[in-house]
Every structure is written in structure tokens, then in C-alpha cells.
Design a protein around this motif. Structure first.
Motif, PDB file in Angstrom:
ATOM      1  N   THR A  45     104.788  41.666 110.563  1.00 47.45           N
ATOM      2  CA  THR A  45     103.422  41.989 110.169  1.00 47.45           C
ATOM      3  C   THR A  45     103.262  41.795 108.669  1.00 47.45           C
ATOM      4  N   ILE A  46     102.012  41.894 108.215  1.00 44.36           N
ATOM      5  CA  ILE A  46     101.740  41.788 106.786  1.00 44.36           C
ATOM      6  C   ILE A  46     102.431  42.914 106.027  1.00 44.36           C
ATOM      7  N   ALA A  47     102.588  44.081 106.681  1.00 46.41           N
ATOM      8  CA  ALA A  47     103.290  45.201 106.054  1.00 46.41           C
ATOM      9  C   ALA A  47     104.763  44.874 105.837  1.00 46.41           C
ATOM     10  N   ASP A  48     105.380  44.130 106.778  1.00 43.88           N
ATOM     11  CA  ASP A  48     106.777  43.732 106.617  1.00 43.88           C
ATOM     12  C   ASP A  48     106.943  42.828 105.403  1.00 43.88           C
ATOM     13  N   ALA A  61     104.944  42.717 102.784  1.00 42.28           N
ATOM     14  CA  ALA A  61     104.704  43.528 101.584  1.00 42.28           C
ATOM     15  C   ALA A  61     105.924  44.358 101.216  1.00 42.28           C
ATOM     16  N   ARG A  62     106.558  44.962 102.224  1.00 38.40           N
ATOM     17  CA  ARG A  62     107.725  45.812 101.965  1.00 38.40           C
ATOM     18  C   ARG A  62     108.876  44.997 101.377  1.00 38.40           C
ATOM     19  N   SER A 109     101.843  45.329  97.381  1.00 37.54           N
ATOM     20  CA  SER A 109     100.895  45.906  98.331  1.00 37.54           C
ATOM     21  C   SER A 109     100.491  44.882  99.382  1.00 37.54           C
ATOM     22  N   LYS A 110      99.891  45.370 100.490  1.00 37.38           N
ATOM     23  CA  LYS A 110      99.390  44.458 101.513  1.00 37.38           C
ATOM     24  C   LYS A 110      98.253  43.600 100.966  1.00 37.38           C
ATOM     25  N   VAL A 154      99.749  40.648  99.253  1.00 39.67           N
ATOM     26  CA  VAL A 154     100.206  39.667 100.244  1.00 39.67           C
ATOM     27  C   VAL A 154      99.017  38.841 100.747  1.00 39.67           C
ATOM     28  N   SER A 155      97.916  39.515 101.017  1.00 39.40           N
ATOM     29  CA  SER A 155      96.726  38.826 101.496  1.00 39.40           C
ATOM     30  C   SER A 155      96.227  37.813 100.464  1.00 39.40           C
TER      31      SER A 155
END
Length: 340
Positions: free
Chosen positions: A5-8, A10-11, A16-17, A20-21
Motif C-alpha cells: 500500500t501507499i502506507a508501506d 511511506a514507512r 508521509s503518505k 509519496v503521493s
């Protein structure tokens, strides 16, 4: 079995997400160095912006994937794959699943496709063919959490479930059959040596020949094509001590070997006995019809597809030993010369 996911992203990138966006969509707000780092991480874990909507919806793809790292022409000349795919399709169509088939150049390209498929929700699982010794695909698929069933094994599959058959027992049965017919010079034209099932067959052939005292037994490696099968046959039949029986790792090479024997003036089976692996209709159309190791290849494919669908649904799935190939004697085998 969680998709990236986008959270992965970012981490892993430590941002931050939102950052990434910005990076993935080419928008200002992040430095070029950060953008490149985010893009590299997204590619590594198989995440792409186009997967976001599907990831949020939680929808399944209703498709499974099959990748073949072989020349595309293999599909046109290798009956095994067409029969295997027909069995897979029969099982999938009954469950309203589609088969996504792709041919690639090598294993690294195959792994890249797995990452992309899983990250973009293109497939819900994959079938793995042509298991290799120390196969690099296995740890990658385990790391991704992509549901996968190996067609082959039973060793070398890591934690992935597999569907396999006992090739070693079938090869031992074949050599003992030829030995009972009086053959003492037996040769084998094997497939690609890096494939695990080729290695299993080679080891079984070596061990049974040693046990029976067949000092002149030999395996010649090939690539499953008729051209290479013919070359290997010509070399073996031109050697100082010519074999009186030959076992081929597929039917295409066996038919090519039959043609070479006839070209060299050898009668089959009077001068040379021939056994083919995988009993396609081709084995019964030539003259003489080929003795073959028979098995239900469409059923083999269907069983693998069924295992994968169960895995996708969350059901416990382990290894499945399928029906072993069995010897079907026909007109291409007979007593060794001098034993009639």
C-alpha cells in the motif's frame, strides 16, 4: 497475503503518505532525491498508483497468473503445456476465474512480473512451473505473500504448497522394463539440467543403472526441442558403443529420435528401442507407435488450479502427490538385439 500500500511505501521511505503521493504523481512538494528514492521503493515492493483504487475497494481480480520463462514457440510444439493449460482452464472456468498467461525471457523478468501483478491486483494467485534447483522465485513469492502453488517438487518449494508426481519411480520402472527385455546399453536424452524434475530423473536413472550393473548408461542433456533431441540422438547413435535402448524426457524429442534412427538405417524396435516421457497423441500417430510414460496431464493442471483456489480462499493447503506416470508399452520397444 497483504498487497503493498501507499502506507508501506511511506514507512520504508520515512516520509508521509502525502509525500509519496506527490512523488508518484510527479507533483511538486518533494525533492528530486526523495522522489527517486520513493519511486525505487515503490518499484521494489510492487506498488503503483494505478493499483490504489483497486486496493481501496478490496475487490479481487478473479484471475490467476501463469508465467513461462521459455521461448514462446515452446507453446506451439510442446504438447505438455497445452494439456496442462487445458486442465487449469477447465477448473478455473467452472469457478468464473480467468487465466493470465505471460511468456518472459528469464527468471528475473518473471519475478518482476510477479511484483507488478501483485502490486496492481492483476491476479489473486499464481501457478509456478519449471521449478529449478535452488529456485530464486520461491523466497520472493514468500516475501510478497502472493498466493502460489508450485507444479513440481516435493522438495525445493519452501513454504509454498505443491502438486507433484513421482518421476523417480516412473523412471526406475522404465529402466527395469528395458533391462528385462535384455538391454544392457541404455541411454537417456534429458531435459534442461537446471530444472528440478530433470535432476530428479537424472539421479534416479544413474542409481538404477548402477544397481543393475549398466556401466555404459549415459544421459545427454537437451532443451526439449525436436532439433536438440535429434542432435543428441545422432551423437549417441554414432558413438563407438551404440545404445540399444533410449529414453527421452518428452515426446517431441522421442519422435525426433525415431526419425534419426530411421535416417541412420536402424529399425525400431529391432535395432533400437525408444521410450517417450508424456504420452501425447503424437506418440500414437507415428510408426511404430511409441512406448510412453503416460499420465493425465489435464488432470494434473486441474488439481494444481484447485489447490491454488483453495489457498486464495484461505483454506489450509499442503502438498499433493498426483498420480505417478505409468509405462504404456507399444511398438517402439522390444527385446535387445541378440535376445530374440
Amino acid at each position: 497475503m497483504k498487497r503493498p500500500t501507499i502506507a508501506d511505501v511511506a514507512r520504508r521511505a520515512g516520509v508521509s503518505k502525502g509525500a509519496v503521493s506527490y512523488a508518484l504523481n510527479g507533483q511538486p512538494g518533494v525533492s528530486e532525491a526523495t522522489r527517486q528514492r520513493i519511486l525505487a521503493i515503490a518499484a521494489e515492493i510492487g506498488f503503483s498508483p494505478s493499483s490504489a483504487a483497486r486496493a481501496l475497494s478490496g475487490a479481487t481480480a478473479r484471475a490467476i497468473g501463469l508465467i513461462l520463462a521459455r521461448p514462446a514457440r515452446t507453446l506451439g510444439i510442446e504438447p505438455f503445456f497445452m494439456e496442462l493449460i487445458s486442465g487449469v482452464e477447465a477448473e478455473l472456468s467452472a469457478r468464473s476465474y480467468a487465466l493470465t498467461l505471460q511468456v518472459v525471457a528469464d527468471q528475473s523478468a518473471e519475478i518482476a512480473v510477479y511484483r507488478r501483478w501483485w502490486g496492481e491486483r492483476r491476479v489473486d494467485g499464481v501457478l509456478i512451473c519449471d521449478l529449478r534447483t535452488d529456485d530464486g522465485r520461491v523466497p520472493v513469492l514468500e516475501e510478497l505473500g502472493l498466493p502460489a502453488v508450485v507444479i513440481g517438487g516435493p522438495t525445493g518449494t519452501g513454504g509454498l504448497p505443491s502438486v507433484w508426481s513421482d518421476d523417480a519411480a516412473a523412471l526406475v520402472e522404465t529402466v527395469e522394463y528395458l533391462y528385462a527385455l535384455g538391454h544392457r546399453r541404455i541411454a537417456r536424452v534429458g531435459g534442461l539440467p537446471e530444472l528440478q524434475h530433470t535432476a530428479i530423473r537424472t539421479q534416479a536413472f544413474t542409481e538404477v543403472c548402477r544397481r543393475l550393473g549398466l556401466a555404459e548408461a549415459i544421459t545427454a542433456s537437451s532443451d526439449y526441442t525436436g532439433e536438440e533431441g535429434a542432435r543428441a540422438t545422432r551423437r549417441l547413435l554414432s558413438s563407438r558403443v551404440r545404445p540399444t535402448a533410449m529414453i527421452y524426457d518428452n515426446d517431441v524429442m522421442a519422435i525426433a529420435g525415431l526419425s534419426v534412427a530411421q535416417e541412420m538405417g536402424l529399425a525400431v524396435p529391432a535395432d533400437l528401442s525408444i521410450v517417450a516421457w508424456d504420452d501425447s497423441p503424437l506418440c500414437r500417430l507415428v510408426h511404430p507407435p511409441l512406448t510412453a510414460l503416460s499420465r493425465d496431464i489435464p488432470a494434473y493442471g486441474a488439481h494444481a488450479a484447485r489447490q491454488l483456489l483453495q489457498l486464495i480462499e484461505g483454506a489450509p493447503t499442503g502438498g499433493l502427490e498426483d498420480e505417478a506416470p505409468h509405462l504404456t508399452p507399444r511398438g517402439s520397444t522390444g527385446p535387445a538385439p541378440g535376445n530374440r
